[in-house]
Design a protein around this motif. Structure first.
Motif: not given
Length: 1284
Positions: A921-926
């Motif tokens: 996973g990876c956060q920070g799509h916004c």
């Protein structure tokens, strides 16, 4: 008068296909073939002296002058080796001449069985150039990609030592080759009869080699009485395989399958064919090029009767198949399922009675081709001063233009031209006018128009540098043979020996024309066309683009369209991108938090069911607008899938029969019976009511199983996606008297795309994800998204001995791609104007094919380089792939997602779970996609993407772009109250609340009020904001339809008013209003007009104290209210549409229309949701002509065909006139509509179908709402119709 006669031309196109070179793996084929040969086995074009003869050209020999050197150092020299018999050659080794400055640095190889009709060694679709030596002693060995089977080998020097001359010593490596050869004369066949009268096989292996100069002929045939057959034949010099394993019952599915391979196989060289079949899967291999296909129909066995024939057909079969020609030429190595047919022929174990003279040798071809390039010519003599000119020839070429023959006449000249693929004769006579004769037009050549005299010299090939008419564009590139001059066949072998004629840059006794469209490198059905040097692909109508039609025009899923900012609609998707699966159309439903993909079927809701077969069962087939493979591509990627099913019954049982056996079942994707119904699951023979324990009869688990005379229904969702979609439903209880049933099978709906958001986070520069090797054919493509804050890092690579693949980011704005092509390497770099290490998602797309290599970043920035023509193998194997860098290199820090190579998805998350230093996973799509959340919507991070929170916006929808409005009838009012002790919302601090229930009073020194409206009625109150003091703000429409803003903030005797008198706003058109106040300054913008600024008087307060409520449409408030508002504007109330009403962060109208919210809002009267036709687009739409993905509803077609836009001035004038006429008509219609609207506006805006509940309704609309669930849509469209 004499005639111009006897000229004949034959246009033939051809292809040279390499012969079968696969050697047996059971023994090592690496013997020295040259060392033991006698002197007589060597020959050459010339020799520099006695010690330089061809016989001294053996590897490591020092006798004589230590090697072969020709007398002249040019490209016409050759060294020939006779191996004594046909051998299998697998490699060649070369040296320079011993202790000298003579060597060969580059060369080509020719081979032949007869020392005639030479064939060049091909690789990667080109005449291959081998790398030789750069000194006299080192041995350079080259392995052949495909073995050569031949007796004679010719070594052709191309480049040599700059310090000396051509020189070479060589060795060939391989082994003996032997095969029974059978000569077919065109009327003989081999009849291989089965041991039993019938042969039924599930697996077949058939192989043979052939060579011929005939364009047509049957090589293999077998048939069965049930309609099965297999046919292998040459048709127009192309190999065609036809096979039929049987058609389905009633011939609903035809079993005939036919594929073709190769091109112009009538070149007199050996070609190999292998057919491998297992059930319906077939590998069809011609000269190492394999086609894989599945046969049509439903059967898997090949049923043949009595015999197989090789070389042709029996007389009876020939007549039934339309008189097909038998094969004329040679065959060897014929095998069928392990039986060596050629060996059986030699031992007379098969029927060969049709042979008149059976021979086990292959006759030599009498053809002697001449191979021309752009700087070649052949000059031949003819009769001089003759009044008759007679020339004939055969030629083949891929170029549409060129001069085949030129001759100087005594007065003038004559040319034989190829122009745009047609033969043309051009004659110029000095004393007469010139004329051009088009042979294909049927104009006679013997009209005796002019008296001519021949000049006696003929040039062939178009390159005539010593004449005044030569130009490079006129050169002929191709092959010519069978040249007749003055009715005599020219002895071209005498030309080769120097006895007659001259030539320049031609290759004699060889036709090396190459078909660059076989195999067809144009993928996905692209059409291949070619010239002498290259090929091109026409991708029109394929759904793909690029040099080889490899790159899909469409996104992989609805999820990807959403992240591009697309809203709901019909789209083409291509889940496997460059893979074999064609694009297909789906409906994408972009909701606030999810994306649904819908695949529709052919079944109408409530389809009546009646028994159709002898068992009393009804079988209903459900077909979809996509194939099974396309369905699987959607379901396998989806988070979840569902399909609605409903069974409406009257005395028709569904699942449980008297003995427990289900009456009804359905077949899904796995083609197995399933006995559960909607709302239940696998292994549970129940309906939804059985799961919820609320069936009409507690004894049964389905409503319909109660067998009642009343109409009942069992409905629900099927959610086990491995079983979906529903393909067949078998209903078993509709044949009894009184039994009735109706079936509904809804569309298949799947949510999400796991592959698009499949990501991994790299937290250490030493970390990488390891995947096993992959292989690719002629094209390779890679795509992925990455984001990073580092300036450097290796994104993807492999470090095998061959075929290096490497992608990295450099200097924060440069992406480098490295590809290996055999011994060549190509590098591409793309630098973007903005940094790539901005911690936002960026897309990398790389493609390598036979034409070009492409690197593209973010869909805009790209570099393209031409692929090297040599060294590009057709099947490449890559070593293990690493995502990130191996140790010792700059590692990648950041995130990567949605990795695909050749359309195959790589599961980064699963591999990251077991890899140190990498997290799934990876956060920070916004950080990348927040711009898609519009109109005050907030981007919310999710594990597999992002969503837009529209709770602080007056808009709705997945991107907060859907207008929220309501239609107000007379007397309708919306009231929104601010609760105590929650003032953060109006002050604009979203952290002080969690949903619309938490709203409070506050004292405002600044506010922004935004809304849209449309109406025909005036006067009225649009918006009124009250307080717990005497402060208020109001926006009203006056009697003349003009807008007025009223502020009363204390300190003033009369309210401060702003009048906008320049326009009647009650005209039914949509209008937008934006009022912003900061202390005393008020800025007002109406529609597209410029902003006007106003200032409250100095005596006015600047604080809007204790805001209490917002009223829309009408005011009903206790306490002191401005009497002017009540007397002049409050009755009968606003009639029309209000939309996107927002005060700071409060959206009162949206709160009123959204059920389920806990906001303090109340509605009086009838409020119907409507967009009022007043919502301007907040995202500029893409012009339909440029939007490749969007499909308008109704009559949509596959949008792959290109359309040309004409620029004809006449058409443009017509368009202008038509536009003027249309404008006049539109103006008249608008006037009529307004008149009718004014006359009937209280009559024509409602539907008049009254029903139950009308008596208790307050108005006609209320009666409709009570009885018509679809009223919201109806009234919406009704009102929109009048808002012109």
């Amino acid at each position: 008068m004499s005639a111009l006669t006897g000229m004949a031309m034959l246009l033939v196109t051809s292809l040279i296909i390499t012969s079968n070179g696969a050697w047996s793996a059971s023994r090592k084929c690496d013997d020295s073939l040259v060392t033991a040969l006698p002197i007589k086995s060597f020959n050459s074009s010339s020799e520099y002296g006695r010690g330089y003869a061809a016989a001294f050209a053996k590897l490591n020999r020092v006798q004589g002058a230590g090697g072969w050197s020709p007398l002249d150092t040019n490209r016409y020299q050759w060294l020939q080796v006779d191996l004594g018999s046909r051998k299998q050659v697998v490699s060649i080794a070369t040296q320079g001449r011993y202790r000298s400055s003579d060597w060969t640095s580059q060369y080509q190889l020719l081979y032949s069985d007869t020392a005639k009709n030479w064939r060049p060694y091909l690789k990667d679709g080109n005449i291959w150039t081998f790398k030789g030596n750069n000194n006299s002693e080192d041995v350079v060995r080259e392995e052949l990609q495909h073995a050569i089977v031949a007796r004679y080998i010719r070594f052709i020097p191309l480049y040599w030592s700059q310090k000396g001359r051509i020189g070479v010593r060589l060795e060939l490596y391989g082994c003996s080759y032997w095969a029974d050869v059978i000569s077919f004369e065109g009327h003989s066949i081999i009849s291989y009869r089965f041991r039993s009268k019938k042969m039924k096989t599930v697996k077949d292996i058939i192989s043979l080699k052939f060579k011929t100069t005939a364009r047509d002929g049957v090589l293999l045939y077998g048939e069965g009485q049930q309609g099965d057959y297999i046919l292998l034949q040459l048709h127009r010099a192309t190999m065609e395989l036809s096979i039929n394993l049987g058609s389905s019952q009633y011939n609903l599915i035809k079993g005939h399958t036919s594929v073709t391979s190769g091109s112009l196989l009538d070149d007199g060289h050996w070609h190999s064919v292998v057919i491998e079949r297992y059930r319906r899967n077939v590998n069809f291999t011609l000269d190492h090029q394999t086609q894989q296909f599945r046969t049509n129909g439903e059967f898997e066995h090949l049923d043949l009767d009595y015999e197989l024939t090789f070389g042709g057909l029996s007389e009876s079969v020939r007549m039934s198949l339309g008189g097909k020609e038998n094969f004329a030429g040679c065959m060897e190595g014929i095998t069928y399922n392990g039986d060596n047919i050629t060996s059986l022929v030699r031992r007379k174990k098969v029927d060969i009675s049709s042979f008149r003279n059976l021979t086990f040798t292959c006759a030599e071809s009498s053809s002697f081709p001449v191979y021309f390039n752009s700087t070649s010519f052949l000059r031949l003599p003819g009769q001089r001063d003759s009044d008759t000119l007679s020339v004939s020839l055969s030629f083949r070429t891929w170029n549409p233009n060129g001069v085949l023959m030129f001759t100087q006449l005594a007065e003038g000249w004559l040319e034989l031209l190829l122009m745009e693929g047609k033969i043309t004769v051009y004659m110029n006579v000095t004393q007469k006018r010139s004329t051009r004769i088009d042979i294909s037009s049927g104009i006679g050549l013997n009209d005796g128009q002019w008296q001519i005299k021949t000049g006696g010299t003929y040039y062939f090939g178009g390159y005539f540098p010593h004449t005044s008419i030569w130009s490079l564009q006129r050169s002929f590139q191709g092959c010519i043979q069978m040249i007749h001059i003055d009715d005599h066949l020219v002895d071209l072998r005498a030309v080769e020996e120097g006895h007659i004629g001259t030539f320049e840059n031609v290759s004699l006794d060889m036709c090396a024309i190459i078909d660059r469209c076989v195999p067809n490198h144009c993928e996905h059905g692209g059409k291949c066309s070619q010239t002498w040097d290259t090929f091109s692909c026409n991708c029109s109508g394929t759904g793909y683009s690029g040099a080889t039609c490899h790159t899909s025009l469409y996104q992989q899923s609805c999820e990807e369209y959403k992240h591009q900012g697309k809203s709901s609609g019909n789209f083409w998707i291509d889940p496997d991108s460059s893979g074999s699966l064609p694009p297909f159309r789906v409906h994408c439903d972009m909701t606030d938090t999810m994306v649904w993909t819908t695949l529709r079927n052919n079944m109408s809701p409530q389809t009546s069911v009646s028994a159709t077969d002898e068992d009393g069962k009804a079988v209903l087939q459900i077909t979809y607008n996509v194939t099974d493979e396309q369905v699987l591509s959607v379901t396998s990627r989806a988070e979840r899938c569902e399909q609605y099913v409903a069974y409406t019954c009257r005395m028709s049982r569904l699942l449980t029969g008297p003995d427990g056996t289900p009456f009804t079942w359905w077949l899904g994707r796995d083609n197995k019976r399933h006995f559960y119904w909607g709302g239940s699951g696998p292994g549970i023979q129940k309906c939804a009511c059985g799961i919820e324990n609320n069936c009409s009869d507690p004894k049964h688990y389905c409503n319909c199983d109660a067998d009642l005379r009343a109409w009942m229904e069992d409905a629900g969702l099927l959610v086990y996606k491995d079983h979906l979609p529903v393909n067949t439903v078998v209903v078993g209880d509709t044949s009894r008297s009184g039994s009735e049933a109706k079936l509904t099978v809804g569309p298949l709906k799947c949510q999400g795309d796991r592959t698009f958001w499949n990501a991994a986070s790299f937290n250490s520069p030493a970390s990488s994800l390891h995947f096993k090797s992959f292989q690719t054919e002629s094209s390779t493509d890679i795509s992925f998204y990455f984001k990073t804050s580092s300036k450097y890092g290796v994104l993807l690579e492999n470090l095998g001995p061959n075929n290096l693949l490497h992608i990295e980011i450099r200097e924060g704005s440069v992406v480098l791609l490295s590809f290996d092509f055999g011994k060549n390497r190509i590098e591409l770099t793309v630098q973007t104007p903005k940094p790539l290490n901005d911690d936002q998602w960026h897309r990398v797309e790389a493609e390598k094919n036979t034409k070009e290599t492409v690197l593209q970043i973010d869909g805009h920035y790209r570099e393209v380089k031409v692929t090297p023509p040599l060294g590009h193998t057709e099947l490449e194997f890559y070593s293990d792939v690493y995502i990130g860098a191996l140790s010792g290199q700059r590692g990648f820090l950041g995130c990567m997602r949605s990795l695909k190579i050749n359309g195959i998805f790589f599961d980064l998350e699963e591999r990251a779970k077991v890899t140190p230093g990498v997290k799934p996973g990876c956060q920070g799509h916004c950080s990348t996609y927040k711009m898609h959340c519009r109109n005050g919507g907030k981007c919310v991070e999710q594990y597999n993407g992002y969503s837009c929170d529209c709770s602080l916006s007056a808009y709705d929808g997945p991107f907060c772009t859907d207008d929220v409005g309501g239609y107000f009838e007379a007397g309708t009012m919306v009231r929104y109250d601010f609760l105590l002790d929650h003032g953060g919302l109006l002050l604009g601090d979203p952290r002080s609340f969690s949903n619309l229930a938490f709203l409070g009073e506050t004292n405002l020194t600044q506010e922004e009020l935004v809304f849209s409206f449309s109406t025909y009625s005036a006067p009225s109150i649009l918006v009124y904001i009250s307080s717990r003091t005497q402060d208020y703000m109001a926006v009203v429409l006056r009697h003349n339809g003009s807008l007025q803003v009223r502020y009363s903030l204390g300190g003033l005797v009369e309210p401060y008013t702003i009048d906008i008198d320049h326009r009647n706003m009650a005209n039914g058109q949509p209008h937008s209003v934006n009022i912003t106040r900061n202390l005393r300054e008020i800025r007002l913008q109406l529609d597209h007009y410029t902003v006007s600024t106003h200032t409250l008087p100095e005596s006015s307060d600047t604080q809007f104290s204790l805001v209490k409520s917002i009223f829309l449409g009408k005011v009903y408030e206790t306490g002191q209210i401005d009497p002017i508002l009540i007397e002049h504007y409050n009755s009968p109330g606003f009639v029309g549409c209000l939309s996107r009403v927002q005060l700071n962060n409060v959206a009162p109208l949206k709160a009123a229309l959204r059920s389920g919210t806990t906001a303090p809002v109340s509605i009086h009267g009838i409020l119907v949701q409507s967009n009022c036709g007043a919502s301007p687009l907040t995202i500029p739409p893409i012009p339909l002509a440029n939007d490749l993905w969007k499909i308008e509803a109704g009559g949509a077609v596959f949008p792959f065909k290109d359309e040309k836009i004409g620029g004809d001035p006449a058409h443009q004038n017509f368009a202008v006139i038509a536009g003027i006429i249309s404008l006049v008509i539109l103006t008249v219609l608008c006037i009529m509509v307004f008149v009718i609207r004014h006359m009937f506006r209280h009559k024509g805006s409602y539907h008049t179908n009254e029903a139950k509940g009308a008596d208790s309704a307050n108005c006609a609309d209320a009666a409709i709402i009570v009885n018509d669930p679809a009223f919201t849509e109806t009234i919406d469209e009704s009102k929109k119709e009048w808002f012109i």
